[in-house]
Design a protein around this motif. Structure first.
Motif, PDB file in Angstrom:
ATOM      1  N   TYR A   1       0.465  -1.198  -0.057  1.00 13.26           N
ATOM      2  CA  TYR A   1       0.083   0.160  -0.163  1.00 13.26           C
ATOM      3  C   TYR A   1       0.684   1.218  -0.210  1.00 13.26           C
ATOM      4  CZ  TYR A   1      -2.540   3.812   1.730  1.00 13.26           C
ATOM      5  OH  TYR A   1      -3.388   5.111   2.247  1.00 13.26           O
ATOM      6  N   VAL A   2       0.422   2.365  -0.602  1.00 12.00           N
ATOM      7  CA  VAL A   2       1.532   3.505  -0.999  1.00 12.00           C
ATOM      8  C   VAL A   2       0.224   4.696  -1.191  1.00 12.00           C
ATOM      9  CG1 VAL A   2       3.152   2.649  -2.133  1.00 12.00           C
ATOM     10  CG2 VAL A   2       1.626   3.627  -3.469  1.00 12.00           C
TER      11      VAL A   2
ATOM     12  N   GLY B   1      -2.481   3.668  -3.679  1.00 10.53           N
ATOM     13  CA  GLY B   1      -2.672   2.547  -4.561  1.00 10.53           C
ATOM     14  C   GLY B   1      -2.180   1.883  -4.286  1.00 10.53           C
ATOM     15  N   LEU B   2      -1.701   0.375  -4.542  1.00  9.74           N
ATOM     16  CA  LEU B   2      -1.716  -0.678  -4.375  1.00  9.74           C
ATOM     17  C   LEU B   2      -0.050  -1.214  -5.666  1.00  9.74           C
ATOM     18  CD1 LEU B   2      -4.656  -3.008  -3.446  1.00  9.74           C
ATOM     19  CD2 LEU B   2      -3.145  -2.095  -1.675  1.00  9.74           C
ATOM     20  N   GLU B   3       0.899  -0.940  -5.339  1.00 10.95           N
ATOM     21  CA  GLU B   3       2.257  -1.489  -5.909  1.00 10.95           C
ATOM     22  C   GLU B   3       2.825  -3.149  -5.526  1.00 10.95           C
ATOM     23  OE1 GLU B   3       3.953   3.127  -6.534  1.00 10.95           O
ATOM     24  OE2 GLU B   3       5.214   1.513  -5.721  1.00 10.95           O
TER      25      GLU B   3
ATOM     26  N   ASP C   1       0.316  -2.325 -10.664  1.00 18.55           N
ATOM     27  CA  ASP C   1       0.132  -0.927 -10.407  1.00 18.55           C
ATOM     28  C   ASP C   1      -1.273  -0.504 -10.180  1.00 18.55           C
ATOM     29  OD1 ASP C   1       3.032  -1.695  -9.144  1.00 18.55           O
ATOM     30  OD2 ASP C   1       3.577  -0.042 -10.474  1.00 18.55           O
ATOM     31  N   VAL C   2      -2.349  -0.193  -9.200  1.00 16.74           N
ATOM     32  CA  VAL C   2      -3.883   0.256 -10.002  1.00 16.74           C
ATOM     33  C   VAL C   2      -3.698   1.026  -8.575  1.00 16.74           C
ATOM     34  CG1 VAL C   2      -4.800  -0.891  -7.917  1.00 16.74           C
ATOM     35  CG2 VAL C   2      -5.887  -0.026  -9.529  1.00 16.74           C
ATOM     36  N   TYR C   3      -3.893   2.615  -8.837  1.00 11.66           N
ATOM     37  CA  TYR C   3      -3.659   4.238  -7.687  1.00 11.66           C
ATOM     38  C   TYR C   3      -5.268   4.327  -7.792  1.00 11.66           C
ATOM     39  CZ  TYR C   3       0.730   3.466  -8.429  1.00 11.66           C
ATOM     40  OH  TYR C   3       2.237   3.243  -8.492  1.00 11.66           O
TER      41      TYR C   3
ATOM     42  N   TRP D   1      -2.002   3.593 -13.571  1.00 13.68           N
ATOM     43  CA  TRP D   1      -1.761   2.040 -13.626  1.00 13.68           C
ATOM     44  C   TRP D   1      -0.431   1.788 -14.536  1.00 13.68           C
ATOM     45  CZ3 TRP D   1      -1.109  -0.228 -17.607  1.00 13.68           C
ATOM     46  CH2 TRP D   1      -1.798   0.178 -19.225  1.00 13.68           C
ATOM     47  N   GLY D   2      -0.389   0.333 -13.816  1.00  6.07           N
ATOM     48  CA  GLY D   2       1.113  -0.174 -14.055  1.00  6.07           C
ATOM     49  C   GLY D   2       0.977  -1.014 -14.543  1.00  6.07           C
ATOM     50  N   LEU D   3       1.621  -1.625 -15.269  1.00  4.23           N
ATOM     51  CA  LEU D   3       2.324  -3.298 -15.955  1.00  4.23           C
ATOM     52  C   LEU D   3       3.557  -3.587 -15.948  1.00  4.23           C
ATOM     53  CD1 LEU D   3       0.738  -6.445 -15.661  1.00  4.23           C
ATOM     54  CD2 LEU D   3       0.244  -5.641 -18.027  1.00  4.23           C
TER      55      LEU D   3
END
Length: 868
Positions: free
Chosen positions: A242-243, A251-253, A272-274, A279-281
């Motif tokens: 969690y960040v 978000g969750l990274e 990653d999703v915020y 988002w990131g993949l």
């Protein structure tokens, strides 16, 4: 005659330390009792072909340090004092043991010394499993065991249970348990569970569990827990962390899944999703084949949103990607062939929005290299081909060269016989070699990647060189004549013209095949001069040695390329310059359009000292110190030129003082005067009435050093490193080390070495340049001066403070700074990372277990602030 069922094996050793074997099918006279008081009386036995039903299928070996007592009527025997029993793969050690043959149960217990302290706890080893307990009962017939107050280790984890049942398949069932990775008898933390099951070499499974810290239960409960204890590759979920990010929200990274696809391949998926929609993949496959090759790749995609999507004027997004790939080949896999890759490519804004480690934030230059080479065994041929890429993340300039290829024929001596007899003739030393270079390159902005403009910028060229040389020793000199022929191939030419209507330069490209040539002849003479100055006896400095290596060469190259040069106007003032039609169309350069007949000269120096040293155990008590590894000057003079006969001077110096301070410096001196507009005049600087070698047009100096306290565990760490390299192979170990270094860079506070009390690295650089821009009529002078430093020190053996930073003296600004504080909590570690100022600021605190199996069990709090 039937076999009696009341058989008890009888020990046969008469030594103080008893070692006996229980053999199946032995009959012993039950009317006799043997008491071990320093010796053992042997009782006659009779071996029969038929075994009794209660006999074991393998012998039991047992021994005791103090005594062994056999109670024949009761079919029991007792062992006292460091007792040990072995049956098949089962080993049991305890201070006291007793065996009941009627039930087949062996009981082991703990004893106490004179002070009441427990000694000799039972330890059971069965099939690689180890159990340390207070009391243990083991049934030889069923191979079941019941253990009380036990402690056992599985991989990096420990399980403590009030009661444990072990089945014949080695499955473990525990009651009132604690799981931890802390190796203390009273652990700092543990997961408390009422019931637990251990499947050997697979899993530890528990029901509802509660996290307990320092014996105090916490509000953290989990409905169940699965702890893998297998060795090697296993697929599984990667929990996120969690960040909180100012730009992206909560978000969750780094959550995802690991897929083990066999011995040679695996795959990691992370995302990653915020809360603000970003988002990131990342897809990370790795591959390996021992003694052949190994590598890994990261394919990252990110979508970053800015502002409120309902307000179109304030909303924007950034779609970014990054590709990294590393590949290495074992040199022994295919002798003579090597393939390697180190790729780092992506959009210029990827690091800005998605990367937060110190080194990536301060580095605006990234690059890639992919290379293949082949050497023919026993032949003088070499071939290399490569792809190179460099990218400036600030200016968004990209440079790519592919394919870059080179083929070389090493020097061969055509007039040399296979077997030399006597003194070789001069012509037998004549050597001929050949090399050809293919260059394909393009410079463009990253926004036009894979678009037509990128391919329009492609430059292609090929160069061939045939050098002929030989050397003739003359006393202490070496004379080296040589001839070199070069040919250049191009695929297009360029012509520039001034456009008065639009007040700019028009450029015209003409495709085709074009060739240009150059040729040169040279003869060089080199030698070495040595000087020594010896000091008086008793002085700390014993001697100073100076070595000079002058070189001088005469060169001649005719003008074979003037037909490819032209003049064009480059500004509205009518100023003109001369250029080649091949300028900027290839990466191989262009031949010179002037005739050169002149002299090249150079002087290299080396300076050393001999000083007194108490550490030297020889009778001389001296050691050598390098004062200057090298310093010198190079230049040339053109005898046939109409003007500007003397070239610029290149000067350099390098040294490593006291094996600690690395210093290097270089510069360029222009010997000609300039007018008020910066135009170079054909007049030497010393002709102005002042003593001067010329203008220092550019110069740089850099210094670096590193200090650290001694590491008490350095030998142990070096041994562990060697063991890993031997186990994994050199290339695999190197790749693992590189991945570990990247993890350290991402979060230095989590990877500090508490065995080194303090460490500091310093580097300083100063550069100066004076550029003349004729079309603007000015001289641009620039200075850059930068100091970088990083290090850490231990406030206490368990507290460490570190800093990575720098200072820009020209702009009077502190560079990107990262501070961290780490606390060693034995089985846990706490780290605080702080980026206090700048366009990107961050604060994070992380508490996590050290054990790799619980790496994702971390408490993290992160706050990020970014000025866009």
């Amino acid at each position: 005659m039937p076999v009696s069922r009341d058989t008890v094996p009888l020990p046969q050793d008469t030594n103080r330390k008893k070692t006996d074997t229980l053999l199946p099918g032995k009959i012993i006279d039950s009317s006799k009792t043997v008491a071990d008081t320093g010796s053992v009386t042997t009782v006659d036995s009779l071996s029969l072909p038929k075994l009794s039903k209660d006999s074991l299928d393998a012998p039991v070996t047992y021994k005791a340090k103090d005594s062994i007592i056999l109670m024949v009527p009761d079919k029991r025997f007792f062992l006292y004092g460091t007792a040990a029993t072995k049956y098949k793969e089962v080993e049991l050690n305890a201070e006291r043991m007793n065996f009941d043959q009627a039930t087949g149960i062996l009981e082991a217990t703990t004893a106490t010394d004179t002070s009441g302290k427990p000694i000799g706890r039972p330890v059971l080893n069965d099939g690689g499993q180890s159990f340390d307990s207070d009391t243990l009962r083991y049934n030889f017939s069923t191979q079941k065991a019941k253990i009380y107050n036990t402690r056992s280790q599985y991989g990096e984890g420990f399980i403590m249970s009030q009661q444990t049942k072990k089945g014949p398949d080695n499955a473990i069932f525990g009651f009132k348990n604690a799981y931890t990775t802390c190796n203390l008898d009273t652990p700092h933390f543990a997961f408390r569970a009422r019931k637990i099951k251990v499947i050997p070499d697979k899993l530890v499974i528990s029901g509802p569990a509660n996290l307990e810290i320092e014996g105090v239960p916490t509000p953290l409960f989990i409905p169940f827990a699965i702890f893998p204890i297998t060795q090697g590759q296993r697929s599984g979920i990667l929990p996120p962390q969690y960040v909180v990010n100012q730009q992206k929200g909560m978000g969750l990274e780094n959550g995802g899944y690991y897929v083990g696809l066999g011995e040679y391949f695996d795959l990691t998926l992370r995302g990653d999703v915020y809360s603000y929609g970003s988002w990131g993949l990342t897809v990370s496959p790795t591959y390996r084949k021992r003694y052949h090759y190994n590598g890994g790749m990261n394919l990252s995609f990110a979508n970053t949103r800015f502002g409120d999507p309902t307000v179109k004027s304030e909303f924007s997004r950034s779609r970014d990607f990054r590709v990294t790939w590393n590949h290495s080949m074992d040199s022994k896999a295919r002798p003579g062939v090597n393939f390697g890759a180190n790729v780092n490519f992506g959009t210029s804004s990827y690091n800005r929005f998605n990367v937060f480690d110190y080194n990536s934030r301060v580095n605006n230059q990234i690059g890639s290299s992919i290379s293949f080479s082949k050497t023919w065994q026993g032949k003088p041929y070499n071939f290399t081909m490569s792809l190179n890429h460099s990218q400036n993340l600030s200016t968004r300039d990209v440079s790519i060269s592919f394919p870059d290829a080179a083929f070389t024929v090493n020097t061969v001596y055509p007039f040399q016989p296979k077997e030399m007899v006597g003194t070789p003739k001069w012509y037998q030393k004549v050597g001929i070699s050949y090399n050809t270079v293919l260059r394909n390159s393009a410079q463009f902005k990253d926004s036009v990647f894979l678009k037509p403009k990128m391919f329009d910028a492609l430059q292609t060229g090929m160069q061939h060189n045939i050098p002929v040389s030989f050397s003739i020793p003359i006393s202490s000199f070496t004379l080296q004549p040589g001839i070199n022929y070069s040919e250049y191939w191009y695929t297009k030419k360029i012509v520039k013209n001034w456009n008065d209507a639009q007040n700019k330069i028009d450029t015209t490209y003409t495709p085709g095949f074009y060739a240009a040539r150059s040729m040169s002849a040279s003869v060089s003479l080199s030698t070495g001069l040595y000087g020594m100055y010896t000091f008086k006896k008793g002085m700390k400095i014993k001697a100073v040695r100076h070595v000079m290596r002058p070189t001088i060469s005469a060169n001649y190259s005719p003008d074979l390329a003037s037909q490819y040069y032209y003049e064009y106007q480059y500004n509205k003032n009518g100023d003109r310059t001369r250029a080649s039609v091949f300028d900027g169309v290839s990466g191989i350069g262009v031949p010179s359009a002037t005739t050169f007949g002149g002299i090249n000269f150079g002087l290299d120096n080396n300076l050393e000292m001999k000083v007194f040293s108490k550490k030297d155990t020889t009778a001389n008590h001296e050691k050598k110190i390098k004062v200057l590894d090298g310093f010198g000057i190079t230049g040339q003079y053109n005898l046939v030129a109409d003007s500007f006969k003397l070239s610029v001077f290149s000067i350099y110096a390098r040294t490593n003082l006291f094996d600690k301070l690395n210093i290097s410096a270089n510069g360029t001196i222009d010997p000609y005067q300039v007018d008020a507009r910066g135009k170079v005049l054909d007049k030497y600087a010393w002709q102005s009435g002042k003593f001067s070698l010329g203008r220092l047009t550019n110069a740089s100096i850099s210094m670096s050093t590193s200090f650290q306290s001694s590491d008490k565990k350095s030998k142990e760490k070096e041994k562990q490193k060697t063991d890993i390299e031997q186990e994994q192979g050199g290339d695999a170990a190197f790749q693992a080390q590189q991945r570990q270094l990247q993890m350290v860079r991402n979060n230095p506070g989590e990877y500090v070495d508490f065995d080194i009390p303090w460490r500091i690295d310093l580097s300083y650089s100063l550069s100066y340049s004076k550029s003349i821009i004729p079309d603007s009529g000015g001289v641009v002078t620039s200075f850059n001066q930068y100091l970088s430093f990083n290090g850490d020190f231990s406030l206490t053996p368990k507290w460490k403070v570190g800093l990575n930073s720098g200072f820009d003296f020209i702009n009077k600004q502190i560079a990107y700074t990262n501070m961290y504080i780490s606390r060693d909590l034995h089985c846990w570690q706490m780290s605080i990372n702080l980026i206090p100022f700048g366009s990107f600021r961050q604060f994070s605190i992380t508490i996590n277990p050290k054990a790799g199996i619980l790496r994702d069990l971390r408490i993290n709090r992160t706050r990020q602030f970014q000025d866009l």
